[in-house]
Scaffold this motif. Sequence first.
Motif, PDB file in Angstrom:
ATOM      1  N   ILE A   7       0.964  -1.274   0.050  1.00  0.00           N
ATOM      2  CA  ILE A   7       0.154   0.091   0.025  1.00  0.00           C
ATOM      3  C   ILE A   7       0.756   1.186   0.016  1.00  0.00           C
ATOM      4  O   ILE A   7       1.523   1.474   1.007  1.00  0.00           O
ATOM      5  N   THR A 104       2.472   3.825   3.705  1.00  0.00           N
ATOM      6  CA  THR A 104       1.411   5.005   3.245  1.00  0.00           C
ATOM      7  C   THR A 104       2.107   6.260   3.539  1.00  0.00           C
ATOM      8  O   THR A 104       1.124   7.032   3.693  1.00  0.00           O
ATOM      9  N   GLY A 105       3.361   6.640   3.961  1.00  0.00           N
ATOM     10  CA  GLY A 105       3.719   7.826   3.937  1.00  0.00           C
ATOM     11  C   GLY A 105       3.296   8.858   5.093  1.00  0.00           C
ATOM     12  O   GLY A 105       2.918   8.168   6.164  1.00  0.00           O
ATOM     13  N   MET A 124       1.550  20.818   1.947  1.00  0.00           N
ATOM     14  CA  MET A 124       2.208  20.617   0.764  1.00  0.00           C
ATOM     15  C   MET A 124       3.377  19.079   0.912  1.00  0.00           C
ATOM     16  O   MET A 124       4.494  18.984   1.107  1.00  0.00           O
ATOM     17  N   GLY A 273       9.226   3.205   5.302  1.00  0.00           N
ATOM     18  CA  GLY A 273       9.158   4.744   4.908  1.00  0.00           C
ATOM     19  C   GLY A 273       8.568   5.422   5.971  1.00  0.00           C
ATOM     20  O   GLY A 273       8.761   5.382   7.261  1.00  0.00           O
ATOM     21  N   LEU A 291      12.317  10.607   5.470  1.00  0.00           N
ATOM     22  CA  LEU A 291      13.278  10.919   4.599  1.00  0.00           C
ATOM     23  C   LEU A 291      13.291  10.106   3.240  1.00  0.00           C
ATOM     24  O   LEU A 291      13.038   8.764   3.428  1.00  0.00           O
TER      25      LEU A 291
HETATM   26  C1  FAD Z   1       7.858  18.675  -0.814  1.00  0.00           C
HETATM   27  C2  FAD Z   1       8.628  17.724  -0.133  1.00  0.00           C
HETATM   28  C3  FAD Z   1      10.113  17.871  -0.297  1.00  0.00           C
HETATM   29  C4  FAD Z   1      10.825  16.951   0.184  1.00  0.00           C
HETATM   30  N1  FAD Z   1      12.408  16.892   0.094  1.00  0.00           N
HETATM   31  C5  FAD Z   1      12.997  15.859   0.676  1.00  0.00           C
HETATM   32  C6  FAD Z   1      14.490  15.982   0.228  1.00  0.00           C
HETATM   33  O1  FAD Z   1      14.878  16.867  -0.447  1.00  0.00           O
HETATM   34  N2  FAD Z   1      15.036  15.058   0.838  1.00  0.00           N
HETATM   35  C7  FAD Z   1      14.567  14.004   1.589  1.00  0.00           C
HETATM   36  O2  FAD Z   1      15.345  12.942   2.046  1.00  0.00           O
HETATM   37  N3  FAD Z   1      13.317  14.152   1.784  1.00  0.00           N
HETATM   38  C8  FAD Z   1      12.534  14.903   1.280  1.00  0.00           C
HETATM   39  N4  FAD Z   1      11.119  14.801   1.468  1.00  0.00           N
HETATM   40  C9  FAD Z   1      10.552  13.684   2.047  1.00  0.00           C
HETATM   41  C10 FAD Z   1      10.361  12.389   1.227  1.00  0.00           C
HETATM   42  O3  FAD Z   1      10.028  12.722   0.045  1.00  0.00           O
HETATM   43  C11 FAD Z   1       9.637  11.225   1.926  1.00  0.00           C
HETATM   44  O4  FAD Z   1      10.254  10.843   3.055  1.00  0.00           O
HETATM   45  C12 FAD Z   1       9.422  10.191   1.074  1.00  0.00           C
HETATM   46  O5  FAD Z   1       8.847  10.599  -0.120  1.00  0.00           O
HETATM   47  C13 FAD Z   1       8.447   9.315   1.803  1.00  0.00           C
HETATM   48  O6  FAD Z   1       8.309   8.092   1.055  1.00  0.00           O
HETATM   49  P1  FAD Z   1       7.286   6.879   1.372  1.00  0.00           P
HETATM   50  O7  FAD Z   1       7.279   5.972   0.270  1.00  0.00           O
HETATM   51  O8  FAD Z   1       7.389   6.501   2.927  1.00  0.00           O
HETATM   52  O9  FAD Z   1       5.769   7.622   1.252  1.00  0.00           O
HETATM   53  P2  FAD Z   1       5.136   8.624   0.117  1.00  0.00           P
HETATM   54  O10 FAD Z   1       6.142   8.964  -0.836  1.00  0.00           O
HETATM   55  O11 FAD Z   1       4.542   9.758   1.060  1.00  0.00           O
HETATM   56  O12 FAD Z   1       3.959   7.437  -0.582  1.00  0.00           O
HETATM   57  C14 FAD Z   1       2.975   7.107   0.311  1.00  0.00           C
HETATM   58  C15 FAD Z   1       1.784   6.814  -0.491  1.00  0.00           C
HETATM   59  O13 FAD Z   1       0.811   5.905  -0.162  1.00  0.00           O
HETATM   60  C16 FAD Z   1      -0.326   6.435  -0.271  1.00  0.00           C
HETATM   61  N5  FAD Z   1      -1.484   6.010   0.431  1.00  0.00           N
HETATM   62  C17 FAD Z   1      -1.499   6.337   1.628  1.00  0.00           C
HETATM   63  N6  FAD Z   1      -2.680   5.790   2.359  1.00  0.00           N
HETATM   64  C18 FAD Z   1      -3.211   5.041   1.180  1.00  0.00           C
HETATM   65  C19 FAD Z   1      -4.371   4.163   1.185  1.00  0.00           C
HETATM   66  N7  FAD Z   1      -5.106   3.924   2.122  1.00  0.00           N
HETATM   67  N8  FAD Z   1      -4.781   3.823   0.093  1.00  0.00           N
HETATM   68  C20 FAD Z   1      -3.829   3.832  -1.105  1.00  0.00           C
HETATM   69  N9  FAD Z   1      -2.808   4.473  -0.975  1.00  0.00           N
HETATM   70  C21 FAD Z   1      -2.272   4.923   0.026  1.00  0.00           C
HETATM   71  C22 FAD Z   1      -0.154   7.887  -0.389  1.00  0.00           C
HETATM   72  O14 FAD Z   1      -1.447   8.433  -1.425  1.00  0.00           O
HETATM   73  C23 FAD Z   1       0.986   8.092  -1.118  1.00  0.00           C
HETATM   74  O15 FAD Z   1       1.166   7.831  -2.599  1.00  0.00           O
HETATM   75  C24 FAD Z   1      10.271  15.758   1.094  1.00  0.00           C
HETATM   76  C25 FAD Z   1       9.054  15.714   0.888  1.00  0.00           C
HETATM   77  C26 FAD Z   1       8.312  16.932   0.535  1.00  0.00           C
HETATM   78  C27 FAD Z   1       6.560  16.643   0.790  1.00  0.00           C
END
Ligand code: FAD
Length: 443
Positions: A7, A104-105, A124, A273, A291
């Motif tokens: 997910i 899920t971020g 954002m 994540g 991150l």
């Molecule tokens: C604007 C911005 C700039 C950044 N810049 C940096 C940087 O320069 N360097 C750095 O190290 N980090 C940076 N970060 C942080 C980094 O981007 C995040 O730590 C990383 O993207 C997280 O990845 P993830 O896979 O854990 O979650 P995410 O990329 O958040 O992905 C989670 C996904 O799960 C989906 N989801 C959640 N719940 C459900 C559900 N119930 N059903 C279906 N889908 C679901 C969400 O919609 C999302 O698409 C930044 C973050 C932001 C917002």
Amino acid sequence: MKKVVIIGNGIAGITAARHIRKHSDYAITVISAETEFFWSRTALMYIYMGHMKFEHTKPYEDHFWKENNIDLFFGRVNNISSGQNMVICTDGTKFTFDYLILATGSKPNKFGWEGQDLNGVSGMVSYQDLEMIEAHTHQIERGVIVGGGLIGIELAEMLRSRNIDVTFLVREKDFWTNVLPSEDAAMISAHIREHHVDLRLETELDKILPDDNGNVRAVQTIDGEIIPCQFVGLTAGVHPNIDLAADSGIETDRGFLADEYLRTSVPNIFAVGDCAQLRNPPPGRQPIEPLWYTGRMMGEVAAKNITGTPVAYTPGPWFNSAKFFDIEYQTYGQVPHDCPDNQHDFYWQHQSGRKAVHIRFGKEDLTLKGVNSFGIRMRHELFDTWLRKGIQIQEFMDKLEDVNFDPEFFEDHSGEIRELFSQKFPQIRIKAGRKRNKILGLF
Ligand SMILES: Cc1cc2nc3c(=O)[nH]c(=O)nc-3n(C[C@H](O)[C@H](O)[C@H](O)COP(=O)(O)OP(=O)(O)OC[C@H]3O[C@@H](n4cnc5c(N)ncnc54)[C@H](O)[C@@H]3O)c2cc1C
């Protein structure tokens, strides 16, 4: 054949999918409610500023997934039944699994402010946030940004790139002083002001005021000042998205609790994540680290554990990087706001006010604890090796040129930094330094 459901199609979920495919023929389904295909969230600001198109932020071609036999499902999961090994989406689609990966971020923090859900108020984090920011900042006069962290300063740069006046409300004494030492924070605060941002330090939001149509009209600070604006960006940090925890039987605290193998309290469910919270983080690391590179490492570790190569998550010394308008920032090891009593603190700043190096090392053992660098690029791999082996400050100062990663024509400040260090710590003998062979990167 075993079935894996993931997910979230961010860096953590997608890295897990790629590595599971690399190591197995398991059926893989990645579900996301945000965008059909994986995109680079870190490039969000560059889309808004017109430097990149959304299409360019997709690290893989759309045909990659089919070719690699990874199924993508664009929809929202609204329930996890760990007893039945099943996830159920809002449209009724069900997926059964042998293994589930939660990726899920994060979600933006909102603190229950009056008016936080008005039209023209946005966090954002997601692609939808980007669309919202785009829609509500078209030809406006002023945006107010609430919360002085890495995302807030990116939003300030985005709005300034369209000549929108920005008021930036920061609760602390200087920008990001909850993380940066005072000198670093003061330098970045001055740089923010150089970019014509109305930076309001030690200022907190009280409420957001509406017009007659439910749009933002102004913000009111806790001192009672009313600042007219047409957009409010809420950037006071993020928290793990654990909306799916309810009734799932998965243990949570602030995030989905995970052990060193990234396994949750349900043995066939992993968390990776931003949404994961480590029960026992490795030394020098935090339980939750939102991150990009930690998400990528976690995705790989979970994939290995699922496909039969047990491996613990060992991220190594802390590292992070960001950009504050024109100043690039990197941090290695630990440089907290307050210098611990058993450490020495050394700070060098270039007269331009755009370059600085902040170093911490042990008073007793003289080992390097951490370095912040601003406007000078440094080599991550070297820091990683040196911090792991516990490099001493004398050796580090001697090797300052080695760590410099700036292009050939950039000025090298190693000599100046060493000179100031010798003045401040005459009892610590360091060499005068060597000349860098810029072409070969050798000495
Ligand atoms: C604007 C911005 C700039 C950044 N810049 C940096 C940087 O320069 N360097 C750095 O190290 N980090 C940076 N970060 C942080 C980094 O981007 C995040 O730590 C990383 O993207 C997280 O990845 P993830 O896979 O854990 O979650 P995410 O990329 O958040 O992905 C989670 C996904 O799960 C989906 N989801 C959640 N719940 C459900 C559900 N119930 N059903 C279906 N889908 C679901 C969400 O919609 C999302 O698409 C930044 C973050 C932001 C917002």
